[in-house]
Each structure stands twice: as C-alpha cells, then as structure tokens.
Enzyme design. Structure first.
Site, mmCIF file in Angstrom:
data_model
loop_
_atom_site.group_PDB
_atom_site.id
_atom_site.type_symbol
_atom_site.label_atom_id
_atom_site.label_comp_id
_atom_site.label_asym_id
_atom_site.label_seq_id
_atom_site.Cartn_x
_atom_site.Cartn_y
_atom_site.Cartn_z
ATOM 1 N N ASN A 1 57.158 49.466 45.262
ATOM 2 C CA ASN A 1 58.034 48.429 44.713
ATOM 3 C C ASN A 1 58.764 48.970 43.491
ATOM 4 O O ASN A 1 58.591 50.129 43.133
ATOM 5 C CB ASN A 1 57.236 47.159 44.400
ATOM 6 C CG ASN A 1 56.145 47.436 43.376
ATOM 7 O OD1 ASN A 1 56.428 47.744 42.238
ATOM 8 N ND2 ASN A 1 54.887 47.355 43.820
ATOM 9 N N ASP B 1 50.838 44.558 48.271
ATOM 10 C CA ASP B 1 49.976 43.616 49.001
ATOM 11 C C ASP B 1 49.587 44.123 50.378
ATOM 12 O O ASP B 1 48.589 43.685 50.933
ATOM 13 C CB ASP B 1 50.689 42.271 49.143
ATOM 14 C CG ASP B 1 50.531 41.436 47.886
ATOM 15 O OD1 ASP B 1 49.388 41.203 47.476
ATOM 16 O OD2 ASP B 1 51.560 41.042 47.302
ATOM 17 N N LYS C 1 54.472 64.854 58.237
ATOM 18 C CA LYS C 1 55.714 64.103 57.993
ATOM 19 C C LYS C 1 56.266 63.571 59.325
ATOM 20 O O LYS C 1 56.390 64.335 60.288
ATOM 21 C CB LYS C 1 56.721 65.039 57.326
ATOM 22 C CG LYS C 1 57.994 64.350 56.949
ATOM 23 C CD LYS C 1 58.970 65.330 56.312
ATOM 24 C CE LYS C 1 60.333 64.691 56.233
ATOM 25 N NZ LYS C 1 61.373 65.653 55.912
ATOM 26 N N PRO D 1 43.347 44.419 49.335
ATOM 27 C CA PRO D 1 42.530 43.477 48.543
ATOM 28 C C PRO D 1 43.336 42.909 47.382
ATOM 29 O O PRO D 1 44.231 43.577 46.862
ATOM 30 C CB PRO D 1 41.387 44.352 48.025
ATOM 31 C CG PRO D 1 41.838 45.754 48.179
ATOM 32 C CD PRO D 1 42.846 45.787 49.280
ATOM 33 N N LYS E 1 48.593 30.369 41.506
ATOM 34 C CA LYS E 1 47.880 31.638 41.264
ATOM 35 C C LYS E 1 46.830 31.468 40.161
ATOM 36 O O LYS E 1 45.764 32.088 40.214
ATOM 37 C CB LYS E 1 48.871 32.755 40.907
ATOM 38 C CG LYS E 1 49.627 33.242 42.143
ATOM 39 C CD LYS E 1 50.697 34.276 41.858
ATOM 40 C CE LYS E 1 51.434 34.586 43.161
ATOM 41 N NZ LYS E 1 52.649 35.364 43.014
ATOM 42 N N LYS F 1 43.153 32.371 41.536
ATOM 43 C CA LYS F 1 42.588 33.631 41.019
ATOM 44 C C LYS F 1 41.700 33.396 39.797
ATOM 45 O O LYS F 1 41.277 34.347 39.147
ATOM 46 C CB LYS F 1 43.724 34.620 40.704
ATOM 47 C CG LYS F 1 44.636 34.875 41.926
ATOM 48 C CD LYS F 1 45.598 36.031 41.724
ATOM 49 C CE LYS F 1 46.574 36.134 42.898
ATOM 50 N NZ LYS F 1 47.174 37.440 43.082
HETATM 51 O O1 PMT Z 1 57.014 47.273 35.432
HETATM 52 P P1 PMT Z 1 58.310 46.609 35.083
HETATM 53 O O2 PMT Z 1 59.493 47.343 35.706
HETATM 54 O O3 PMT Z 1 58.470 46.398 33.610
HETATM 55 O O4 PMT Z 1 58.316 45.170 35.776
HETATM 56 C C1 PMT Z 1 57.503 44.156 35.291
HETATM 57 C C2 PMT Z 1 56.930 43.312 36.422
HETATM 58 C C3 PMT Z 1 58.045 42.532 37.104
HETATM 59 C C4 PMT Z 1 56.208 44.175 37.444
HETATM 60 C C5 PMT Z 1 55.903 42.320 35.745
HETATM 61 O O5 PMT Z 1 56.567 41.520 34.832
HETATM 62 C C6 PMT Z 1 55.194 41.464 36.781
HETATM 63 O O6 PMT Z 1 55.653 40.392 37.154
HETATM 64 N N1 PMT Z 1 54.020 41.920 37.280
HETATM 65 C C7 PMT Z 1 53.264 41.283 38.377
HETATM 66 C C8 PMT Z 1 53.840 41.721 39.708
HETATM 67 C C9 PMT Z 1 53.081 41.124 40.870
HETATM 68 O O7 PMT Z 1 52.444 41.836 41.590
HETATM 69 O O8 PMT Z 1 53.142 39.811 40.930
HETATM 70 P P2 PMT Z 1 52.432 38.912 42.100
HETATM 71 O O9 PMT Z 1 52.942 37.560 41.844
HETATM 72 O O10 PMT Z 1 52.649 39.557 43.419
HETATM 73 O O11 PMT Z 1 50.904 39.006 41.768
HETATM 74 C C10 PMT Z 1 50.245 38.081 40.923
HETATM 75 C C11 PMT Z 1 49.198 38.767 40.112
HETATM 76 O O12 PMT Z 1 48.161 39.252 40.976
HETATM 77 C C12 PMT Z 1 49.670 39.973 39.303
HETATM 78 O O13 PMT Z 1 49.024 39.953 38.063
HETATM 79 C C13 PMT Z 1 49.245 41.171 40.129
HETATM 80 O O14 PMT Z 1 48.944 42.288 39.302
HETATM 81 C C14 PMT Z 1 47.986 40.647 40.821
HETATM 82 N N2 PMT Z 1 47.751 41.197 42.159
HETATM 83 C C15 PMT Z 1 48.636 40.998 43.160
HETATM 84 C C16 PMT Z 1 48.360 41.466 44.433
HETATM 85 C C17 PMT Z 1 47.169 42.168 44.664
HETATM 86 N N3 PMT Z 1 46.885 42.657 45.869
HETATM 87 N N4 PMT Z 1 46.314 42.360 43.652
HETATM 88 C C18 PMT Z 1 46.571 41.886 42.417
HETATM 89 O O15 PMT Z 1 45.788 42.087 41.481
#
Ligand code: PMT
Length: 401
Positions: A210, A279, A289, A307, A339, A343
């Site tokens: 990403n 995810d 490759k 996970p 969330k 979580k």
């Molecule tokens: O790194 P930058 O370029 O500065 O960008 C910042 C950012 C946009 C990445 C940051 O501000 C941000 O939003 N980070 C969370 C990104 C994310 O994965 O969001 P989510 O809504 O998909 O996940 C929710 C939370 O669960 C997050 O804290 C994530 O770390 C966590 N997560 C998600 C999926 C997963 N499989 N495991 C997790 O722990």
C-alpha cells in the site's frame, strides 16, 4: 526540550571546535540560552570573540581577565546553567575532571557546577583508546557524568578510527534525549509504535502493498521519544530514517509485524498502531519471477485473509493503552467507531485518506479522535508531528483517568 534551557558550553582545544560554533548557534535557534567557557588552548583555534557573537554573551576564558560576574565569580557561572556540555572534550580536560583538578577557568567551573554534565570526547584514536583515557571516562560515568560516544571515521591527524566529534544534529539529539529522559512527561513509559505498510510477496520481485510512507508512525515515535518514552518502532519498509534512540524492528509482512508486536506487547504501556497493514496475502508465493501472462487468459491471484494484529492485541489487553488508526474513504466516523468496539481499543485516530492533505505519504493529516464512550474530537489540517504531539497529549490525559 531545549527551549528556555540555560546551557554552559565548555570548549577545549581540539580541531573539532569548528563544529561547536555551529552547535552554539543551533542551540540558540532552538531557544536555549548559551554561555561559553573556553580554555586558553581552545582560544588559539578560535577567537573568543566569535563565540561571544554567536552566543550573545561574553565568552569566558581566564580566571583573571575582567571583573564581570561570570569571569571572576566562577561559582556564579557554575550555578547559572541547567546543563553543562563539554565539546570537544580533549583527553586533557577528561583527565582533569577525573582527578578533580581546577587549574584554569573551565576546570574550576566544572568542578563547582551542580548541574548535569555531558562530555563529548574528541581526539586522536590512540589517545581515545589509551587505557588512561578510558579509565578517566569510566570514573566520570561512575560519578553520573554522561559521556556521548565519539563517532568513528577519518580524523584530522590523518588516521582513521574512533575519536571524531559527532555531527551537530547528533549532539543536539543527544541533549534532547538526555533532557527528555530526566524531564519528559512520558519518561519511564514503554511505547510500541507501528509504522509504514506491510508487504506480501507474490514472487521474489513483486508484492501486494500500500501507499504508506511511514511518516505518521515515525512522527508518533519521534514525539514520544522527545517526551522521554522508551520507544520500540516496528516498521514496514520505509525510505525514512528512524528517529534516534528508538529500538527499531524492521519487518516486511503482516505475520512478521504480528510476531514482533506480540513479543513486545507484554511489557509495553502504550501501543499506537499507525501502520497500514496488508489485510490479504497471496495464497502461494511463486519460487521464481512470474513470466509474462497470456493477455486473453489474464492472471488470478488467490488471496487469504491476514491476521488482524490490532484485534489480537485488543483481545489480550491488560495494562496497555491501545490506540488504533482507521484509514477510510467513506463513512469515516461509523467505520472508525466500529473498529474501536471490535478491536477493544482505548482510542482511534480516524483519517479520511481521500482528503487533500490527509492520509498516505503527506506531511500533514486531518484526523478525528474517537473514544469508547462515543466522544469525538476533530483536529484541523496539521503537520503529522503536531497530530502526533496532540495524540500523545490525549493518551496521557486518558491514562490518568
Ligand atoms: O504512513 P503515512 O504515509 O504517513 O500514512 C499514514 C496512514 C494513512 C497509513 C495512517 O494515518 C493510517 O491511517 N494508518 C492505519 C492504516 C490502516 O491499516 O487502517 P485500517 O483502517 O485498515 O486498520 C485499522 C487499524 O487496524 C490500524 O491501526 C491498523 O494498523 C490495524 N490493522 C489493520 C489490519 C490488520 N490486518 N492488522 C491491523 O493491526
């Protein structure tokens, strides 16, 4: 941390003195008040007038020249500082300090100073590694004096090895960290921060990933360090330089990030998960490759669910204050609130990553803080450092309740 601090800079006669001119200037730019004491040898390298101009105060060299409060009354100068920095610190001044000698102004002021002292040894490698110097440094350490290790590299005398005065930015980072560990409101706290995106390999050269740069998470780590916390930064691949004094654990995949977080989790007080976690991951990874595909047939990559690290941590929560981020492109508040519940979070930082100036790879962000009781705080567009600083303010307020 340096703003408003009174710093006495003791300058001894080493070639690295030229860096200290810049150091004094940078300390003042950060709001510190600086008074310089030079040895007579140092004054042969650089005129005291230069340090007087840069520091904005008369530069003290001798016990006997002039009769103002800071040259004759060495006790007054010793008592004035919040912090005493000796840079460059020659083998000679270190030996004098270890022995308690007071035969010139600098050594006298040092002996009388009640404030914390930091020394930055800088000298020829042979002199630095000599048992006498090392023993002197150990004596100083035992007495609570902080010794900044010299850098290694080419020295002015033509040799190469340990003994270089570190760069000015490194000395300033050392001072900031020193003060943060003594005075910061997060001193004694262990903080786990995740940053940047995880990557899931498709074949040896390609991955599913990403756009996360790590900027948001690195800002959180930097601000926590500046407030005295012990920070572990679990980071996906990023072009950024990690902040000094963080324990850095580089990872690539979600599984690696999960394992690193689980290992650190039992001991930490605060977790801030700014990482953008992949995810999904390809069900199988090609050994070689993947070659060009038939355009008619296309290519399908079967994906498995990864996970959820944060949910796993939420399910095991004990003393930890758990902060998640939510990256959304629609229904920001509703999705983020879900969330928090799913979580088991204490707080979430929601960002609509479709907004200009927010989200991925920007220096700014626009965020909303949400809490389990349903309250929401909206921040305007701010630098990521500022978002991180306010985020830590809220974490500290909420932990107290
Ligand atoms: O790194 P930058 O370029 O500065 O960008 C910042 C950012 C946009 C990445 C940051 O501000 C941000 O939003 N980070 C969370 C990104 C994310 O994965 O969001 P989510 O809504 O998909 O996940 C929710 C939370 O669960 C997050 O804290 C994530 O770390 C966590 N997560 C998600 C999926 C997963 N499989 N495991 C997790 O722990």
């Amino acid at each position: 941390m340096l703003n408003g601090k009174k710093i006495v800079v003791g300058v001894t006669g080493g070639i690295a003195i030229y860096k200290v001119v810049d150091l004094v200037s940078k300390l003042r730019k950060q709001g510190a008040e600086v008074r310089v004491v030079m040895t007579e040898h140092a004054a042969k390298f650089v005129s005291p007038l230069l340090f007087a101009e840069i520091s904005g105060h008369k530069c003290a060299v001798s016990m006997w020249d002039g009769r103002d409060e800071f040259t004759v009354e060495h006790i007054a100068l010793a008592n004035w500082g919040d912090l005493f920095l000796v840079a460059p610190a020659t083998a000679n001044i270190l030996a004098k300090m270890a022995c308690g000698l007071a035969d010139d102004l600098l050594s006298t002021v040092l002996l009388a100073a009640p404030c914390p002292i930091i020394v930055c040894p800088a000298m020829n490698t042979g002199m630095y590694e000599n048992a006498a110097t090392q023993e002197n440094l150990n004596v100083l350490r035992r007495r609570g004096i902080s010794v900044m290790e010299p850098a290694s590299g080419e020295l002015a005398c033509g040799t190469s090895g340990a003994g270089r005065l570190p760069e000015v930015t490194e000395i300033i980072a050392y001072l900031e960290r020193f003060l943060a560990k003594r005075e910061g409101d997060m001193r004694g706290l262990k903080v786990l921060v995740t940053a940047a995106g995880t990557r899931e390999p498709i074949d040896p050269v390609r991955f599913v990933g990403n756009r996360s740069s790590g900027k948001m998470g690195y800002s959180v780590a930097r601000q926590a360090l500046l407030r005295g916390a012990d920070v572990t930064l679990v980071t996906g691949p990023s072009a950024l330089t990690p902040p000094p004094y963080a324990k850095v654990i580089p990872v690539e995949t979600t599984k690696q990030m999960l394992d690193a977080c689980l290992k650190e989790y039992p001991d930490v007080d605060i977790v801030i998960k700014a990482a953008a976690v992949a995810d999904f991951k390809p069900r199988s990874v090609a050994d070689q490759k993947i070659k060009k595909i038939n355009p008619e047939e296309g290519m399908t990559i079967a994906m498995d669910q990864n996970p959820d690290i944060l949910k796993t941590l939420g399910g095991m929560k004990k003393q930890q204050f758990l902060v998640g981020f939510a990256a959304e492109t629609q229904n920001l508040l509703e999705n983020a609130a879900n969330k928090v519940k799913k979580k088991n979070l204490d707080m979430i930082v929601a960002n609509d990553v479709s907004l200009k100036g927010a989200g991925f790879n920007t220096d700014t962000n626009i965020v909303k803080f949400l809490y389990p009781d349903g309250t929401v705080e909206a921040l305007e567009l701010l630098s990521k450092d500022m978002v991180a600083s306010i985020l830590l303010d809220r974490v500290m307020e909420k932990r107290k309740k």
